[in-house]
Design an enzyme around this catalytic site. Structure first.
Site, PDB file in Angstrom:
ATOM      1  N   GLY A 307       0.839  -1.199   0.000  1.00  0.00           N
ATOM      2  CA  GLY A 307       0.000   0.000   0.000  1.00  0.00           C
ATOM      3  C   GLY A 307       0.868   1.240   0.000  1.00  0.00           C
ATOM      4  CD  GLU A 308       3.921   2.597   3.271  1.00  0.00           C
ATOM      5  OE1 GLU A 308       4.891   3.094   2.634  1.00  0.00           O
ATOM      6  OE2 GLU A 308       4.060   1.997   4.347  1.00  0.00           O
ATOM      7  N   GLY A 309       0.746   3.793  -1.687  1.00  0.00           N
ATOM      8  CA  GLY A 309       1.033   4.389  -2.988  1.00  0.00           C
ATOM      9  C   GLY A 309       2.336   3.909  -3.577  1.00  0.00           C
TER      10      GLY A 309
END
Length: 341
Positions: A307-309
């Site tokens: 995740g997190e971009g």
């Protein structure tokens, strides 16, 4: 914001925005196609990079697309459904990771730095958790619209390319529940390991999702699905991607949670996600199924599940390379290279 885009004050206004989406600039596309045919390479030899450059130009509405100012926005939120034991991590970790982003210690900080992108973190609803959607809607209408507006306002003028990311302990559960409500198959099709569940934990997570779907039986409207079983950060991601469509900004979508967040737009309009590209296919169980349902072809497949971009940040280089080739290569005439007879 352009006059066609205003912050929706009610669900009807939000639905209207989702129906009346601007189309791609096909005049710019035709100009890019003509220019590409004159560049010093065999036609089509750059493969998907050629499509990627034209995609950027179509949505920036220019035959000379740019990829200079890239924004990665990580939307963070907490979830009441964690009370059902769907994650081994405490919700406090969401706030702790937000602080880690702000002090530069997370993976996305390193990826953003290497990509030359600006990283911002948005705490949606001040990290107050949603309601536990196994027995109540995750958000009432006012909260849902406020989260949508938070995402819309996060997109800043002058952005060439937007990358959306997320942080939220337990948020693979609302993502999976949203997918199950939109596409069917129940919790078993969409529940994955998230941040470290074992097989028994995944089965429990699927059962929680099925219980929530039974409680909210009869949902058909994609926006109501996102409101009932989604999350604050998912709604904000939806708002940011919707605003990007109106503000001529192409979008790189990150992994499972981000794709689930924008899936309602893809369901509501046949070309609802045409201004987006799926940055990567996550190792999270349901992401490949979701990409197939939405007809999205990922740019990368690296086994990421952070995740997190992170995947969107890694794909920035591909967009920059594609745009650089289209706009920077010499034509046969300029390079005095003989063309094909």
């Amino acid at each position: 914001m352009p006059s066609r885009l205003s912050i929706p004050q009610d669900m009807a206004a939000l639905r209207a925005l989702c129906r009346d989406l601007p189309a791609a600039d096909m005049a710019a596309d035709a100009a890019m196609t003509r220019h590409d045919s004159q560049l010093t390479k065999p036609p089509g030899s750059l493969g998907r990079l050629e499509d990627l450059a034209r995609w950027a130009g179509q949505w920036q509405r220019t035959d000379r697309p740019r990829a200079e100012r890239v924004d990665i926005i990580v939307f963070a939120g907490n979830h009441g459904v964690t009370a059902q034991g769907v994650t081994p991590w405490p919700s406090d970790v969401t706030r702790q990771m937000v602080e880690n982003f702000r002090t530069g210690g997370a993976a996305i900080n390193q990826i953003a730095r290497v990509a030359g992108a600006r990283l911002r973190v948005v705490e949606v609803e001040d990290l107050r958790p949603t309601a536990d959607f196994t027995h109540a809607p995750a958000m009432d209408e006012a909260t849902f619209l406020r989260a949508i507006a938070t995402g819309m306002r996060a997109l800043q003028p002058g952005t060439d390319l937007l990358c959306v990311g997320e942080m939220g302990i337990g948020n693979t559960t609302p993502a999976a529940a949203t997918c199950a409500a939109l596409f069917g198959g129940g919790g078993a099709r969409w529940a994955g390991r998230g941040t470290g569940l074992d097989a028994a934990g995944v089965r429990h997570k699927a059962a929680v999702i099925d219980r929530a779907l039974a409680h909210h039986a009869g949902m058909r409207d994609p926006l109501e699905i996102l409101r009932h079983v989604g999350g604050h950060e998912l709604a904000a991601i939806f708002g940011a991607v919707l605003a990007a469509r109106y503000r001529d900004v192409p979008v790189l979508v990150d992994g499972f949670i981000c794709t689930a967040a924008v899936a309602p737009l893809g369901v509501m309009a046949p070309d609802g996600l045409a201004h987006t590209r799926l940055a990567h296919c996550s190792a999270e169980g349901g992401h490949a199924h979701l990409a197939a349902e939405l007809g999205l072809n990922p740019l990368l497949e690296l086994g990421l599940r952070l995740g997190e971009g992170s995947g969107a940040g890694l794909a920035v280089g591909l967009v920059r390379a594609a745009v650089a080739c289209l706009c920077g290569m010499a034509t046969f005439a300029q390079a005095q290279v003989s063309g094909r007879e």
